[in-house]
Write a protein that holds these residues in place. Structure first.
Motif, PDB file in Angstrom:
ATOM      1  N   LEU A   1       0.830  -1.197   0.000  1.00 41.51           N
ATOM      2  CA  LEU A   1       0.000   0.000   0.000  1.00 41.51           C
ATOM      3  C   LEU A   1       0.868   1.252   0.000  1.00 41.51           C
ATOM      4  O   LEU A   1       2.000   1.243   0.505  1.00 41.51           O
ATOM      5  N   ASP A   2       0.322   2.327  -0.542  1.00 41.48           N
ATOM      6  CA  ASP A   2       0.981   3.625  -0.464  1.00 41.48           C
ATOM      7  C   ASP A   2       1.174   4.001   1.006  1.00 41.48           C
ATOM      8  O   ASP A   2       0.395   3.591   1.875  1.00 41.48           O
ATOM      9  N   ASN A   3       2.212   4.786   1.296  1.00 40.14           N
ATOM     10  CA  ASN A   3       2.525   5.093   2.699  1.00 40.14           C
ATOM     11  C   ASN A   3       1.493   5.989   3.384  1.00 40.14           C
ATOM     12  O   ASN A   3       1.582   6.226   4.590  1.00 40.14           O
ATOM     13  N   ARG A   4       0.498   6.462   2.658  1.00 36.29           N
ATOM     14  CA  ARG A   4      -0.570   7.233   3.319  1.00 36.29           C
ATOM     15  C   ARG A   4      -1.575   6.313   4.009  1.00 36.29           C
ATOM     16  O   ARG A   4      -2.431   6.775   4.760  1.00 36.29           O
ATOM     17  N   TYR A   5      -1.501   4.990   3.746  1.00 41.89           N
ATOM     18  CA  TYR A   5      -2.454   4.034   4.313  1.00 41.89           C
ATOM     19  C   TYR A   5      -1.778   3.084   5.292  1.00 41.89           C
ATOM     20  O   TYR A   5      -0.577   2.828   5.207  1.00 41.89           O
ATOM     21  N   GLU A   6      -2.593   2.528   6.205  1.00 35.72           N
ATOM     22  CA  GLU A   6      -2.130   1.514   7.155  1.00 35.72           C
ATOM     23  C   GLU A   6      -2.896   0.219   6.937  1.00 35.72           C
ATOM     24  O   GLU A   6      -4.048   0.233   6.512  1.00 35.72           O
ATOM     25  N   ASP A   7      -2.245  -0.896   7.217  1.00 37.77           N
ATOM     26  CA  ASP A   7      -2.895  -2.204   7.122  1.00 37.77           C
ATOM     27  C   ASP A   7      -2.474  -3.049   8.327  1.00 37.77           C
ATOM     28  O   ASP A   7      -1.703  -3.994   8.221  1.00 37.77           O
ATOM     29  N   LYS A   8      -2.999  -2.703   9.484  1.00 43.32           N
ATOM     30  CA  LYS A   8      -2.619  -3.375  10.726  1.00 43.32           C
ATOM     31  C   LYS A   8      -3.186  -4.786  10.831  1.00 43.32           C
ATOM     32  O   LYS A   8      -2.614  -5.640  11.506  1.00 43.32           O
ATOM     33  N   ASP A   9      -4.315  -5.050  10.149  1.00 45.80           N
ATOM     34  CA  ASP A   9      -4.920  -6.381  10.256  1.00 45.80           C
ATOM     35  C   ASP A   9      -4.424  -7.350   9.188  1.00 45.80           C
ATOM     36  O   ASP A   9      -4.821  -8.516   9.155  1.00 45.80           O
ATOM     37  N   GLY A  10      -3.574  -6.881   8.273  1.00 45.14           N
ATOM     38  CA  GLY A  10      -2.963  -7.772   7.288  1.00 45.14           C
ATOM     39  C   GLY A  10      -3.876  -8.269   6.189  1.00 45.14           C
ATOM     40  O   GLY A  10      -3.574  -9.270   5.534  1.00 45.14           O
ATOM     41  N   ASP A  11      -4.992  -7.570   5.922  1.00 42.78           N
ATOM     42  CA  ASP A  11      -5.900  -8.022   4.867  1.00 42.78           C
ATOM     43  C   ASP A  11      -5.566  -7.424   3.504  1.00 42.78           C
ATOM     44  O   ASP A  11      -6.286  -7.618   2.530  1.00 42.78           O
ATOM     45  N   MET A  12      -4.475  -6.671   3.416  1.00 42.24           N
ATOM     46  CA  MET A  12      -3.937  -6.112   2.172  1.00 42.24           C
ATOM     47  C   MET A  12      -4.723  -4.914   1.653  1.00 42.24           C
ATOM     48  O   MET A  12      -4.476  -4.450   0.547  1.00 42.24           O
ATOM     49  N   VAL A  13      -5.678  -4.399   2.426  1.00 39.69           N
ATOM     50  CA  VAL A  13      -6.384  -3.170   2.051  1.00 39.69           C
ATOM     51  C   VAL A  13      -6.244  -2.150   3.181  1.00 39.69           C
ATOM     52  O   VAL A  13      -5.953  -2.513   4.319  1.00 39.69           O
ATOM     53  N   ALA A  14      -6.444  -0.886   2.856  1.00 42.09           N
ATOM     54  CA  ALA A  14      -6.257   0.191   3.830  1.00 42.09           C
ATOM     55  C   ALA A  14      -7.253   0.093   4.988  1.00 42.09           C
ATOM     56  O   ALA A  14      -8.442  -0.178   4.779  1.00 42.09           O
ATOM     57  N   ASP A  15      -6.762   0.302   6.194  1.00 41.94           N
ATOM     58  CA  ASP A  15      -7.633   0.342   7.370  1.00 41.94           C
ATOM     59  C   ASP A  15      -8.407   1.655   7.413  1.00 41.94           C
ATOM     60  O   ASP A  15      -7.901   2.702   6.984  1.00 41.94           O
ATOM     61  N   THR A  16      -9.617   1.607   7.939  1.00 40.74           N
ATOM     62  CA  THR A  16     -10.362   2.834   8.196  1.00 40.74           C
ATOM     63  C   THR A  16      -9.626   3.617   9.287  1.00 40.74           C
ATOM     64  O   THR A  16      -9.229   3.033  10.294  1.00 40.74           O
ATOM     65  N   PRO A  17      -9.417   4.925   9.110  1.00 46.49           N
ATOM     66  CA  PRO A  17      -8.679   5.697  10.119  1.00 46.49           C
ATOM     67  C   PRO A  17      -9.338   5.601  11.493  1.00 46.49           C
ATOM     68  O   PRO A  17     -10.560   5.719  11.625  1.00 46.49           O
ATOM     69  N   SER A  18      -8.529   5.379  12.522  1.00 40.20           N
ATOM     70  CA  SER A  18      -9.054   5.346  13.882  1.00 40.20           C
ATOM     71  C   SER A  18      -9.347   6.751  14.398  1.00 40.20           C
ATOM     72  O   SER A  18     -10.189   6.939  15.284  1.00 40.20           O
ATOM     73  N   ASP A  19      -8.686   7.729  13.809  1.00 39.52           N
ATOM     74  CA  ASP A  19      -8.911   9.136  14.152  1.00 39.52           C
ATOM     75  C   ASP A  19     -10.224   9.587  13.515  1.00 39.52           C
ATOM     76  O   ASP A  19     -10.352   9.657  12.291  1.00 39.52           O
ATOM     77  N   LEU A  20     -11.226   9.866  14.344  1.00 38.85           N
ATOM     78  CA  LEU A  20     -12.557  10.225  13.841  1.00 38.85           C
ATOM     79  C   LEU A  20     -12.540  11.439  12.932  1.00 38.85           C
ATOM     80  O   LEU A  20     -13.365  11.560  12.020  1.00 38.85           O
ATOM     81  N   SER A  21     -11.599  12.344  13.143  1.00 39.87           N
ATOM     82  CA  SER A  21     -11.531  13.551  12.321  1.00 39.87           C
ATOM     83  C   SER A  21     -11.109  13.244  10.886  1.00 39.87           C
ATOM     84  O   SER A  21     -11.288  14.065   9.988  1.00 39.87           O
TER      85      SER A  21
END
Length: 314
Positions: free
Chosen positions: A23-43
């Motif tokens: 993934l591009d470095n603007r995204y995180e994939d903490k669960d390892g499913d190979m897609v971007a995680d929804t931001p935890s920051d509500l803002s």
């Protein structure tokens, strides 16, 4: 018709340890499913009043405004939001629109799914399938009667139409197959031209503008059903193994509750008697089924690996 049900072994040789996709470095994939995680920051989560939907530009977008109208009306009821159809003209424009936040829900074609996931935060979760859950389409190389091309090796020294470099069936898979199985490379052994879309390639061959073209046969089936081209205008000289079809999903940063409503809209839509059914049933697509990018797009990522596709996002 010539074909192969095991061409990946020929393309890849020994099995590959997958490491090419990221993934591009603007995204995180903490669960390892190979897609971007929804931001935890509500803002950083978005909750648009109007949802923008785009269908992959494999054919004239104007054809599909009406085809998708009932489905989008259903999505409006489920989500409580206005939903607007956005007619994109190219895969690149569709990816850029989602990366920029102007596109919320989309169907990305098979080949551009990995790029959309890596660069635009696309989260695919559905695909069209038959009532029994089976799915897929094949890449075919077509020509016209009397062209002198009877099998892929006859393409040597001739012009070959592709759609775009992001397309799986319109470029990446046929390029890999022609090189691996027939020793044919673009520029060196044949002249590649790019039509932009599958319908352009099909019409180009039917009208004898192109000697041959690589196309998705799901598009051809729909064009034959509508009478845009006739079966006798075309000859297939190669048919691949099956690939996943268009992947449907949404932007990674939509609010989680909205994401669930969007999924609900896909999986509760009644296809019976609908415009979607009329359009896609000829290609044996009559419902949406849940999918994952990690599992269902593995074969496409392997082709990308063989083609040395770079996922660096501009």
């Amino acid at each position: 018709m010539r074909g192969s049900r095991a061409f990946l072994g020929l393309i890849l040789g020994a099995s590959l340890a997958w490491g090419g996709f990221s993934l591009d470095n603007r995204y995180e994939d903490k669960d390892g499913d190979m897609v971007a995680d929804t931001p935890s920051d509500l803002s950083k989560q978005v909750d648009p009043k109007t949802l923008i939907f785009a269908y992959t530009p494999v054919e004239d977008p104007s054809v599909y405004v009406e085809v998708w109208s009932e489905f989008l009306a259903h999505m409006e009821k489920v989500t409580g939001r206005k939903v607007q159809f956005f007619p994109v003209q190219s895969n690149a424009a569709q990816i850029e629109a989602m990366r920029a936040g102007r596109l919320h829900i989309a169907g990305f074609n098979t080949g551009s799914n990995p790029i959309a996931v890596a660069c635009a935060g696309f989260k695919p979760f559905a695909m069209m399938a038959a009532d029994d859950g089976s799915y897929g389409y094949e890449m075919e190389i077509i020509t016209y009667p009397g062209s002198g091309i009877k099998e892929p090796k006859d393409l040597k020294g001739k012009k070959m139409a592709f759609t775009s470099q992001t397309s799986n069936s319109g470029y990446k898979a046929p390029s890999a197959i022609l090189k691996a199985q027939y020793g044919l490379e673009a520029e060196k052994d044949f002249e590649p031209v790019f039509s932009g879309k599958h319908d352009n390639s099909i019409l180009g061959v039917a009208n004898k503008d192109y000697p041959a073209a690589a196309i998705a046969n799901s598009v051809l089936v729909r064009m034959l059903e509508r009478g845009v081209v006739k079966k006798e205008q075309l000859v297939s000289i190669y048919k691949s193994q099956s690939f996943p079809t268009t992947g449907y999903g949404m932007a990674y940063n939509l609010k989680p509750e909205l994401q669930e409503k969007i999924k609900e809209a896909f999986f509760t839509f009644d296809w019976k008697g609908s415009k979607l059914e009329k359009e896609f049933k000829p290609a044996n697509q009559t419902r949406f089924i849940p999918i994952t990018f990690k599992e269902h797009w593995a074969v496409v990522r392997e082709i990308d690996e063989a083609m040395n596709v770079n996922y660096t996002c501009k």
